[in-house]
Design a protein around this motif. Structure first.
Motif, PDB file in Angstrom:
ATOM      1  N   ALA A  64      11.097  -7.303   4.703  1.00 10.67           N
ATOM      2  CA  ALA A  64      12.094  -6.927   3.693  1.00 10.67           C
ATOM      3  C   ALA A  64      11.889  -7.721   2.410  1.00 10.67           C
ATOM      4  O   ALA A  64      11.489  -8.883   2.438  1.00 10.67           O
ATOM      5  CB  ALA A  64      13.495  -7.190   4.241  1.00 10.67           C
ATOM      6  N   GLY A  65      12.181  -7.064   1.283  1.00 13.18           N
ATOM      7  CA  GLY A  65      12.245  -7.796   0.014  1.00 13.18           C
ATOM      8  C   GLY A  65      11.220  -7.356  -1.016  1.00 13.18           C
ATOM      9  O   GLY A  65      10.153  -6.832  -0.691  1.00 13.18           O
ATOM     10  N   GLY A  97      16.146   0.413   1.194  1.00 11.73           N
ATOM     11  CA  GLY A  97      16.547   0.294  -0.204  1.00 11.73           C
ATOM     12  C   GLY A  97      15.430   0.749  -1.130  1.00 11.73           C
ATOM     13  O   GLY A  97      14.466   1.403  -0.697  1.00 11.73           O
ATOM     14  N   GLY A  98      15.559   0.363  -2.395  1.00 15.64           N
ATOM     15  CA  GLY A  98      14.603   0.810  -3.413  1.00 15.64           C
ATOM     16  C   GLY A  98      13.195   0.310  -3.160  1.00 15.64           C
ATOM     17  O   GLY A  98      12.222   0.982  -3.534  1.00 15.64           O
ATOM     18  N   VAL A  99      13.054  -0.842  -2.521  1.00 18.63           N
ATOM     19  CA  VAL A  99      11.707  -1.346  -2.222  1.00 18.63           C
ATOM     20  C   VAL A  99      11.018  -0.388  -1.261  1.00 18.63           C
ATOM     21  O   VAL A  99       9.877   0.025  -1.472  1.00 18.63           O
ATOM     22  CB  VAL A  99      11.787  -2.782  -1.640  1.00 18.63           C
ATOM     23  N   LYS A 135      10.001   8.536  -9.391  1.00 13.82           N
ATOM     24  CA  LYS A 135       9.157   7.399  -9.801  1.00 13.82           C
ATOM     25  C   LYS A 135       8.858   6.549  -8.578  1.00 13.82           C
ATOM     26  O   LYS A 135       9.776   6.180  -7.827  1.00 13.82           O
ATOM     27  CB  LYS A 135       9.879   6.537 -10.840  1.00 13.82           C
ATOM     28  N   THR A 136       7.589   6.233  -8.372  1.00 14.22           N
ATOM     29  CA  THR A 136       7.192   5.410  -7.228  1.00 14.22           C
ATOM     30  C   THR A 136       6.311   4.286  -7.761  1.00 14.22           C
ATOM     31  O   THR A 136       5.667   4.463  -8.796  1.00 14.22           O
ATOM     32  CB  THR A 136       6.368   6.222  -6.218  1.00 14.22           C
ATOM     33  N   ALA A 137       6.279   3.162  -7.085  1.00  9.59           N
ATOM     34  CA  ALA A 137       5.464   2.065  -7.625  1.00  9.59           C
ATOM     35  C   ALA A 137       5.322   0.920  -6.648  1.00  9.59           C
ATOM     36  O   ALA A 137       6.101   0.777  -5.698  1.00  9.59           O
ATOM     37  CB  ALA A 137       6.097   1.541  -8.914  1.00  9.59           C
ATOM     38  N   ILE A 138       4.296   0.112  -6.922  1.00  9.88           N
ATOM     39  CA  ILE A 138       4.228  -1.229  -6.325  1.00  9.88           C
ATOM     40  C   ILE A 138       4.065  -2.227  -7.477  1.00  9.88           C
ATOM     41  O   ILE A 138       3.657  -1.857  -8.586  1.00  9.88           O
ATOM     42  CB  ILE A 138       3.057  -1.389  -5.316  1.00  9.88           C
ATOM     43  N   ASN A 139       4.391  -3.466  -7.196  1.00  8.83           N
ATOM     44  CA  ASN A 139       4.177  -4.537  -8.184  1.00  8.83           C
ATOM     45  C   ASN A 139       2.734  -5.021  -8.046  1.00  8.83           C
ATOM     46  O   ASN A 139       2.143  -4.942  -6.970  1.00  8.83           O
ATOM     47  CB  ASN A 139       5.139  -5.694  -7.929  1.00  8.83           C
ATOM     48  N   PHE A 140       2.180  -5.535  -9.118  1.00  8.38           N
ATOM     49  CA  PHE A 140       0.795  -6.002  -9.053  1.00  8.38           C
ATOM     50  C   PHE A 140       0.627  -7.206  -9.971  1.00  8.38           C
ATOM     51  O   PHE A 140       1.080  -7.177 -11.114  1.00  8.38           O
ATOM     52  CB  PHE A 140      -0.152  -4.866  -9.483  1.00  8.38           C
ATOM     53  N   ASN A 141      -0.019  -8.241  -9.439  1.00  8.92           N
ATOM     54  CA  ASN A 141      -0.235  -9.482 -10.211  1.00  8.92           C
ATOM     55  C   ASN A 141       1.059  -9.989 -10.843  1.00  8.92           C
ATOM     56  O   ASN A 141       1.075 -10.404 -11.998  1.00  8.92           O
ATOM     57  CB  ASN A 141      -1.282  -9.254 -11.317  1.00  8.92           C
TER      58      ASN A 141
END
Ligand SMILES: NC(=O)c1ccc[n+]([C@@H]2O[C@H](COP(=O)([O-])OP(=O)(O)OC[C@H]3O[C@@H](n4cnc5c(N)ncnc54)[C@H](O)[C@@H]3O)[C@@H](O)[C@H]2O)c1
Length: 348
Positions: A64-65, A97-99, A135-141
Motif C-alpha cells: 500500500a501507498g 484507492g487512487g494508487v 488518466k493513468t500513471a506511475i511516478n518515476f524518478n
C-alpha cells in the motif's frame, strides 16, 4: 463471425445496489483483481460477498501507498498477467484507492497494447475523482505521474460501504478534490460546503455523485486534456510540487493534503493575476482550520521550483497553471512567473 472489440473509451458508472450489472459485465471473462495490502483485508471480502463471481478472480496484491506507484510494481503486474495467461480479453480490476486505480489503469493501457480495466474505488478520493476520467500513471524518478496514458475504465462501481474502514486522515484528504470540483464549477455547492459543521456531513452518495458529475463534464468536453479539462488541474501545479517535495522530508503529505496547499497558493496567485476576491482563500483556510484540520507545509519557491519545472502542464520551461478568475470560472494555461509565485507564497 464479427470479432468482439474489447477496448472501450466509454465508462459506465454503477452504484451500491447495482451489483448484478457488474456481475454481468465480468461473466465469461478472464479477470484479475489488483488489491493493496490494506484493501486485500478490508475490501476484498466485502466485494466478494456483494459480487460472488469476483471470488473466482486471481488476486494480485501490491504494497500500500504512493511510494509503490512505481515501475517495479508495474513489472510485478505484467509478470503475473503473463503467469496467469492473460489474453487480450482479460479484464483487470482495481480494488483500492487512487494508487491502485492509477497503476491498474496504466498496466491495462500498456499490457498487449491495451486490455480492459474496471475500477472499484475504496477511498473517498478514488470514488470522487481518481477512478474516473481515464488518466493513468506511475511516478518515476521521484516525479509524480511522469509516465502515464489515457485509458478509461469500462466501468466504475461505487459503494460507500468501503469507507467504513478508511482512516479519518484519508477520508479528509479525499474530500479536497471534491472541494476543488466545487470551486471550479459549482458556486452553489461551494457555498453549501462553507456551511458544513463537521467533515462527516460530506460522507454521502449525493456528494460523491455531484463530484463525479463535475469531473465527467470536463472530461466529456476534452477527454485528452488539451484544453478545458485542464481546469481540473487547479491546485495541482503547486500541489504536485509540494507532494513530491514533501516525500523528501519527515512529513510526507498525502495527495489531497498537498492539493489543499496547492489550491491555497494558487488562489493567492489568482488574486494577483486576476483580482480574484481574497475572501475565497480566507474561507478555504478558515474551513481547513475549523473542519479539515490538515497541517499545511511552508515551502519556499526554491524548494518547489525543481518540481514545478517538470510539471506536465508546461510545454516549455515556462510554468503554466490552471487558476480561477472568479468562483467557478477557471482559467487554463496561464503563464506564471517565479516572481508571482514568490509574491503569492508571501501572502499565506
Ligand atoms: N487518475 C486520476 O485522475 C487521479 C486523480 C486524483 C488522484 N489520483 C492519484 O490518486 C492517488 C491518491 O489516492 P488515494 O488518496 O486514494 O490513496 P491510496 O490509494 O494510497 O489509498 C490511501 C490509503 O488507504 C488505504 N485504503 C484504501 N481503501 C481503504 C479502505 N476502504 N479501508 C481501509 N484502508 C483503505 C490504502 O491501502 C492506502 O494506504 C495519488 O497517487 C494521485 O496521484 C489520480
Amino acid at each position: 463471425m464479427k470479432k468482439q472489440c474489447y477496448l472501450s473509451m466509454k465508462t459506465d458508472f454503477f452504484y451500491a445496489g447495482e451489483e448484478t450489472a457488474i456481475a454481468n459485465l465480468i461473466a465469461n471473462r478472464h479477470c484479475a483483481i489488483l488489491v493493496d495490502s490494506n484493501t486485500n483485508g478490508f475490501c476484498l471480502p466485502k466485494i466478494c460477498r456483494l459480487i460472488p463471481k469476483l471470488s473466482t478472480c486471481a488476486v494480485l496484491a501490491i504494497p500500500a501507498g504512493e511510494f509503490y506507484k512505481n515501475e517495479e510494481v508495474l513489472h510485478f503486474i505484467y509478470d503475473n498477467l503473463l503467469r496467469l495467461n492473460a489474453q487480450k480479453n482479460t479484464l483487470l480490476i482495481s480494488l483500492g484507492g487512487g494508487v491502485v486505480s492509477d497503476i491498474t489503469g496504466f498496466a491495462a493501457a500498456t499490457f498487449m497494447r491495451g486490455i480492459d480495466c474496471l475500477h472499484i474505488p475504496t477511498t473517498f478520493l478514488a470514488m470522487t475523482d481518481a477512478a474516473s476520467g481515464g488518466k493513468t500513471a506511475i511516478n518515476f524518478n521521484g516525479i509524480k505521474n511522469l509516465i502515464g496514458a489515457f485509458h478509461p475504465p469500462i466501468a466504475v462501481y461505487i459503494n460507500p460501504i468501503f469507507l467504513t474502514t478508511l482512516s479519518e486522515r484519508f477520508i479528509i484528504e479525499g474530500f479536497v478534490e471534491t472541494i476543488k470540483h466545487f470551486l471550479i464549477a459549482s458556486e452553489i455547492d461551494w457555498l453549501k460546503i462553507e456551511d458544513l459543521k463537521a467533515w462527516q456531513e460530506f460522507l454521502n452518495l449525493e456528494t460523491i455523485q455531484k463530484s463525479i458529475a463535475i469531473k465527467n463534464n470536463f472530461v466529456a468536453k476534452d477527454p485528452l486534456d488539451k484544453g478545458i479539462r485542464q481546469a481540473l488541474n487547479f491546485g495541482h501545479s503547486i500541489g504536485h510540487a509540494a507532494e513530491s517535495k514533501s516525500q523528501t522530508t519527515k512529513q510526507p503529505l498525502l495527495h489531497g493534503e498537498a492539493i489543499l496547499y496547492g489550491m491555497i497558493v494558487e488562489l493567492a496567485i489568482s488574486e494577483i493575476l486576476f483580482g480574484l476576491n481574497r475572501h475565497l482563500r480566507e474561507k478555504l483556510v478558515e474551513y481547513n482550520n475549523q473542519i479539515l484540520k490538515i497541517v499545511l507545509p511552508k515551502f519556499t519557491l526554491e524548494e518547489l521550483l525543481p518540481y514545478l519545472i517538470f510539471d506536465k502542464k508546461n510545454e516549455t520551461s515556462i510554468i503554466k497553471m490552471s487558476l480561477l478568475s472568479k468562483l467557478a470560472i477557471p482559467e487554463i494555461k496561464v503563464k506564471v512567473s517565479q516572481n508571482i509565485i514568490e509574491q503569492a507564497l508571501k501572502l499565506l
